[in-house]
Design a protein around this motif. Sequence first.
Motif, PDB file in Angstrom:
ATOM      1  N   ILE A   2      44.942  33.054  -4.026  1.00 32.13           N
ATOM      2  CA  ILE A   2      45.918  34.033  -4.493  1.00 32.13           C
ATOM      3  C   ILE A   2      45.867  35.213  -3.536  1.00 32.13           C
ATOM      4  O   ILE A   2      44.787  35.543  -3.015  1.00 32.13           O
ATOM      5  CB  ILE A   2      45.610  34.470  -5.954  1.00 32.13           C
ATOM      6  N   PRO A   3      46.982  35.877  -3.235  1.00 35.09           N
ATOM      7  CA  PRO A   3      46.933  37.019  -2.314  1.00 35.09           C
ATOM      8  C   PRO A   3      46.238  38.229  -2.959  1.00 35.09           C
ATOM      9  O   PRO A   3      46.340  38.451  -4.167  1.00 35.09           O
ATOM     10  CB  PRO A   3      48.416  37.333  -2.046  1.00 35.09           C
ATOM     11  N   ALA A   4      45.559  38.996  -2.150  1.00 31.18           N
ATOM     12  CA  ALA A   4      45.027  40.275  -2.624  1.00 31.18           C
ATOM     13  C   ALA A   4      46.189  41.255  -2.798  1.00 31.18           C
ATOM     14  O   ALA A   4      47.188  41.185  -2.084  1.00 31.18           O
ATOM     15  CB  ALA A   4      44.009  40.823  -1.630  1.00 31.18           C
ATOM     16  N   PRO A   5      46.079  42.188  -3.733  1.00 30.21           N
ATOM     17  CA  PRO A   5      47.201  43.097  -3.989  1.00 30.21           C
ATOM     18  C   PRO A   5      47.297  44.210  -2.943  1.00 30.21           C
ATOM     19  O   PRO A   5      46.286  44.655  -2.394  1.00 30.21           O
ATOM     20  CB  PRO A   5      46.859  43.680  -5.361  1.00 30.21           C
ATOM     21  N   GLY A   6      48.519  44.645  -2.681  1.00 28.36           N
ATOM     22  CA  GLY A   6      48.737  45.793  -1.817  1.00 28.36           C
ATOM     23  C   GLY A   6      48.095  45.631  -0.464  1.00 28.36           C
ATOM     24  O   GLY A   6      48.247  44.607   0.202  1.00 28.36           O
ATOM     25  N   GLU A   7      47.343  46.648  -0.045  1.00 31.49           N
ATOM     26  CA  GLU A   7      46.675  46.647   1.255  1.00 31.49           C
ATOM     27  C   GLU A   7      45.208  46.251   1.163  1.00 31.49           C
ATOM     28  O   GLU A   7      44.455  46.420   2.119  1.00 31.49           O
ATOM     29  CB  GLU A   7      46.799  48.041   1.885  1.00 31.49           C
ATOM     30  N   ALA A   8      44.793  45.732   0.009  1.00 31.18           N
ATOM     31  CA  ALA A   8      43.396  45.333  -0.162  1.00 31.18           C
ATOM     32  C   ALA A   8      43.034  44.229   0.817  1.00 31.18           C
ATOM     33  O   ALA A   8      43.827  43.325   1.091  1.00 31.18           O
ATOM     34  CB  ALA A   8      43.147  44.875  -1.593  1.00 31.18           C
ATOM     35  N   LEU A   9      41.816  44.296   1.347  1.00 31.05           N
ATOM     36  CA  LEU A   9      41.316  43.319   2.311  1.00 31.05           C
ATOM     37  C   LEU A   9      40.017  42.710   1.804  1.00 31.05           C
ATOM     38  O   LEU A   9      39.267  43.343   1.051  1.00 31.05           O
ATOM     39  CB  LEU A   9      41.057  43.982   3.665  1.00 31.05           C
ATOM     40  N   ALA A  10      39.753  41.488   2.243  1.00 28.39           N
ATOM     41  CA  ALA A  10      38.461  40.880   1.949  1.00 28.39           C
ATOM     42  C   ALA A  10      37.347  41.745   2.517  1.00 28.39           C
ATOM     43  O   ALA A  10      37.498  42.388   3.562  1.00 28.39           O
ATOM     44  CB  ALA A  10      38.388  39.483   2.550  1.00 28.39           C
ATOM     45  N   ASP A  11      36.209  41.773   1.843  1.00 26.10           N
ATOM     46  CA  ASP A  11      35.069  42.542   2.354  1.00 26.10           C
ATOM     47  C   ASP A  11      34.727  42.110   3.771  1.00 26.10           C
ATOM     48  O   ASP A  11      34.361  42.945   4.611  1.00 26.10           O
ATOM     49  CB  ASP A  11      33.862  42.362   1.430  1.00 26.10           C
ATOM     50  N   PHE A  12      34.844  40.817   4.061  1.00 24.24           N
ATOM     51  CA  PHE A  12      34.616  40.311   5.415  1.00 24.24           C
ATOM     52  C   PHE A  12      35.483  41.060   6.420  1.00 24.24           C
ATOM     53  O   PHE A  12      35.027  41.486   7.484  1.00 24.24           O
ATOM     54  CB  PHE A  12      34.914  38.810   5.462  1.00 24.24           C
ATOM     55  N   GLN A  13      36.759  41.222   6.105  1.00 23.72           N
ATOM     56  CA  GLN A  13      37.680  41.901   7.008  1.00 23.72           C
ATOM     57  C   GLN A  13      37.355  43.387   7.123  1.00 23.72           C
ATOM     58  O   GLN A  13      37.452  43.974   8.207  1.00 23.72           O
ATOM     59  CB  GLN A  13      39.116  41.712   6.522  1.00 23.72           C
ATOM     60  N   ILE A  14      36.948  44.009   6.012  1.00 24.65           N
ATOM     61  CA  ILE A  14      36.591  45.425   6.055  1.00 24.65           C
ATOM     62  C   ILE A  14      35.372  45.637   6.951  1.00 24.65           C
ATOM     63  O   ILE A  14      35.314  46.589   7.742  1.00 24.65           O
ATOM     64  CB  ILE A  14      36.338  45.971   4.638  1.00 24.65           C
ATOM     65  N   PHE A  15      34.397  44.743   6.860  1.00 24.31           N
ATOM     66  CA  PHE A  15      33.215  44.868   7.715  1.00 24.31           C
ATOM     67  C   PHE A  15      33.586  44.667   9.188  1.00 24.31           C
ATOM     68  O   PHE A  15      33.064  45.348  10.074  1.00 24.31           O
ATOM     69  CB  PHE A  15      32.144  43.864   7.297  1.00 24.31           C
ATOM     70  N   ARG A  16      34.500  43.724   9.444  1.00 25.17           N
ATOM     71  CA  ARG A  16      34.958  43.518  10.813  1.00 25.17           C
ATOM     72  C   ARG A  16      35.659  44.772  11.334  1.00 25.17           C
ATOM     73  O   ARG A  16      35.466  45.208  12.473  1.00 25.17           O
ATOM     74  CB  ARG A  16      35.924  42.328  10.810  1.00 25.17           C
ATOM     75  N   LEU A  17      36.456  45.359  10.470  1.00 26.28           N
ATOM     76  CA  LEU A  17      37.167  46.577  10.818  1.00 26.28           C
ATOM     77  C   LEU A  17      36.189  47.714  11.082  1.00 26.28           C
ATOM     78  O   LEU A  17      36.295  48.444  12.077  1.00 26.28           O
ATOM     79  CB  LEU A  17      38.110  46.930   9.668  1.00 26.28           C
ATOM     80  N   ALA A  18      35.198  47.873  10.203  1.00 25.53           N
ATOM     81  CA  ALA A  18      34.208  48.939  10.358  1.00 25.53           C
ATOM     82  C   ALA A  18      33.435  48.788  11.665  1.00 25.53           C
ATOM     83  O   ALA A  18      33.142  49.784  12.348  1.00 25.53           O
ATOM     84  CB  ALA A  18      33.242  48.926   9.176  1.00 25.53           C
ATOM     85  N   ALA A  19      33.106  47.550  12.021  1.00 24.79           N
ATOM     86  CA  ALA A  19      32.365  47.315  13.266  1.00 24.79           C
ATOM     87  C   ALA A  19      33.158  47.795  14.473  1.00 24.79           C
ATOM     88  O   ALA A  19      32.612  48.440  15.386  1.00 24.79           O
ATOM     89  CB  ALA A  19      32.024  45.835  13.403  1.00 24.79           C
ATOM     90  N   ASN A  20      34.439  47.504  14.488  1.00 27.38           N
ATOM     91  CA  ASN A  20      35.259  47.893  15.632  1.00 27.38           C
ATOM     92  C   ASN A  20      35.487  49.398  15.689  1.00 27.38           C
ATOM     93  O   ASN A  20      35.441  49.996  16.768  1.00 27.38           O
ATOM     94  CB  ASN A  20      36.580  47.139  15.600  1.00 27.38           C
ATOM     95  N   TYR A  21      35.742  50.022  14.572  1.00 26.49           N
ATOM     96  CA  TYR A  21      35.916  51.477  14.573  1.00 26.49           C
ATOM     97  C   TYR A  21      34.613  52.180  14.927  1.00 26.49           C
ATOM     98  O   TYR A  21      34.619  53.249  15.544  1.00 26.49           O
ATOM     99  CB  TYR A  21      36.430  51.951  13.208  1.00 26.49           C
ATOM    100  N   TRP A  22      33.484  51.603  14.531  1.00 28.01           N
ATOM    101  CA  TRP A  22      32.179  52.204  14.829  1.00 28.01           C
ATOM    102  C   TRP A  22      31.854  52.083  16.312  1.00 28.01           C
ATOM    103  O   TRP A  22      31.113  52.904  16.857  1.00 28.01           O
ATOM    104  CB  TRP A  22      31.098  51.541  13.991  1.00 28.01           C
ATOM    105  N   GLY A  23      32.378  51.031  16.948  1.00 24.17           N
ATOM    106  CA  GLY A  23      32.110  50.826  18.362  1.00 24.17           C
ATOM    107  C   GLY A  23      31.109  49.733  18.646  1.00 24.17           C
ATOM    108  O   GLY A  23      30.637  49.593  19.782  1.00 24.17           O
ATOM    109  N   CYS A  24      30.761  48.940  17.626  1.00 22.96           N
ATOM    110  CA  CYS A  24      29.804  47.848  17.842  1.00 22.96           C
ATOM    111  C   CYS A  24      30.449  46.493  17.586  1.00 22.96           C
ATOM    112  O   CYS A  24      29.758  45.506  17.309  1.00 22.96           O
ATOM    113  CB  CYS A  24      28.569  48.025  16.957  1.00 22.96           C
ATOM    114  N   GLY A  25      31.773  46.439  17.673  1.00 26.59           N
ATOM    115  CA  GLY A  25      32.489  45.215  17.348  1.00 26.59           C
ATOM    116  C   GLY A  25      32.116  44.034  18.206  1.00 26.59           C
ATOM    117  O   GLY A  25      32.171  42.880  17.754  1.00 26.59           O
TER     118      GLY A  25
END
Length: 745
Positions: free
Chosen positions: A511-534
């Motif tokens: 089932i799709p996640a609502p709105g702009e919600a992302l899987a925790d996996f994707q949020i961690f991937r995002l955090a890694a790249n913004y932090w600079g350790c992607g």
Amino acid sequence: MSSTTPAKKSNALQQLIYAKDGELTRDLLLNPGEYGLGKVPAKAKPNGTTTSVCGFCSTGCGLELHLQDGHAVNLTPAVDWPVNLGMACPKGWESLTVLKSNDRATQPLLKGADGKLAPVSWDTAMRAFCDRFKAIQAEHGNDSIAFLSTGQIATEEMFFLGTLAKFGMGMLHGDGNTRQCMATAVVAYKEAFGFDAPPFTYQDFEESDVMVFVGSNLCIAHPIMWERVLRNPHNPKIIVIDPRRTETAVAATHHLPLCPKTDLALLYTIANILIQKGWIDDDYIAKNTTGFDAFKEAIADYTLERGAETCQLDAEGIMAVVEAIHEGKRVSFWWTMGVNQSHQGVRTAQAIINLALMTGNMGRPGTGANSITGQCNAMGSRLYSNTTNLVGGHDFRNPEDREKIAGILDIPVVNIPTENSWSYDRIMEGIRAGEIRGLWVIATNPAHSWIHQKEAHETFDKLDFLVVQDMYHSTETAQRADLVLPAAGWGEKEGTFINSERRIGLHKKVIPAPGEALADFQIFRLAANYWGCGEMFDKWKTPEDVFQSMKKCSSDQPCDITGIRDYRMLDDARGIQWPVKASESTADDWMPEQQRRLFEQDGQYFHADGKAKFIFETPRSPGEQPHDAYPLRLLTGRGTAAQWHTQTKTSKSAVLRTLYSTQLLVDMNPEDATVLKLKPHDEVIVESLRGSVKARVNIVASVQPGHVFLPMHNELTNQLTFPEFDTYSRQPSYKNGAVRVRKLH
């Protein structure tokens, strides 16, 4: 199981996760619910069914999800899943319903100058996340930020979070809410067996001729496990050791309603009588254990008479239980929160383990010293979250372990901490002392669940920056946050859970996640790249990529899963219990047996000498006892099979809400009600030294005189609880406190 995603959406997701400048694509923001993995599992048709493991509790039931146009619209229990065999509890039936709540977190929320949370873009949210945390580290050191994780997210997400936070972001301290439910069992198993290793399979519920439940109301807390008990064809004797006459105790052949927190003395009494009667397995003790002679000497004074007096039990009742254990051919011992959530829980759990060892009830069908887990993925957290140990059951303090994990993950070994994290309670102390200034909370609600709630709220208010990553924006913790990151829930993402019997099961995105919600996996991937350790995590493009890394980290460990080829194998096998080594696999289509007990073949434990240890300690009283001002003892526990933990999900179901009281009820014995001149449903104030709550009186004989009982799921209960912790596991003791009750009007 993942399917091919249209190129346009795949590229947009890739830009979200990998973009170096942090820019998001307009396409993603317009269609966020369509992004993720596992659109329709490969074996399922868009209008067919697919099987997924349930995401509520540690039982790990299989659910058949019925798909329409690729989305799940209904479910039924899976008849071929070896856990539940076609059964489901009320929570399982409502698994899809709770995803549709109108308080879902659907976009990032950032606290503004006015002190209110307001919607922002993912780009703004992630820049705030990194800028604020890095600023705190720059001023106060790397150890000034920490995380609190959960047993609710996928194992792959736990693994990603732990490696990102500790190896990428420089955090030392991070713990999980499994500290609140399972830390005692972890430590007890590690010390006794040499590894955190629950030895059983659920088939043992049907194989035992005697079952001993200590501090476990299985009927309510784990109803499908109780159904397995009811399927037992051997007319088993059921022994319940619990202060309350619970639903499980009502069905028991023997109930020992002991004085609360005297269970360790009772277990030593039972052990001593077995020894004195010669009702022990001398051969098993000599071959498979160490420390028995010292244990025997230490408990020699725990006579039947002393045990009866200490525990406020009839000597005849204790003796009947001892005889039942002696006469049983296949005796299994089970415990859960009534033991774990105690000031001396580790030693109590080890006293249960001692009974199984000394009677030779290990490694055979229907036997074992068996800890029943709480959350759906608490076992995954115990092994792969980088909180209680280095991933895969390794040790942060062991140089060889650090070298091994660094090599597998292709990271500098200097990135791996050389010491263990602070425990949950020490992290809370660190916040109060100003040592920790920033906190990242993922899929847990400590403002509700942490012991002594008033102090917990005051603690969180001391933080410079609180980030909460959750499905719902309405939790007590999210409402106190400076930044809320909207996360997908079960059914909206994929990964694995590990249940109480060590079975790894696959859950899928249906089932799709609502709105702009992302899987925790994707949020961690995002955090890694913004932090600079992607770049450290570039190889992890899907959760299954992380699973393959988990496998490598488990190699040559007791929890070895190198023999699990991939998600397809997990799906086809209907879950697989660890261990399963690569050397076991004899062909491409090889599948392990569905029931796999530990210590069954050679009786070898995980200490260097291959033997289990008898561990013991003199019992002591809890830190708070009833007294003149607060004469009643507070007990807490599961109130109903229809609620779960802090009700974050279960309260969203109208069906589940009808199955339990939304009004706080305090269970009280008729004798105490008469003394206090209370009638059923009277409004009362329940008070401790830490707070007071309103409740309605529920007069029942299931609670002994001098005791009252409150359900743990109610948001008010932890205003009263006494903050005491087990010495070894640092698990909170939720099951004891002194209170008084007075009529409101």
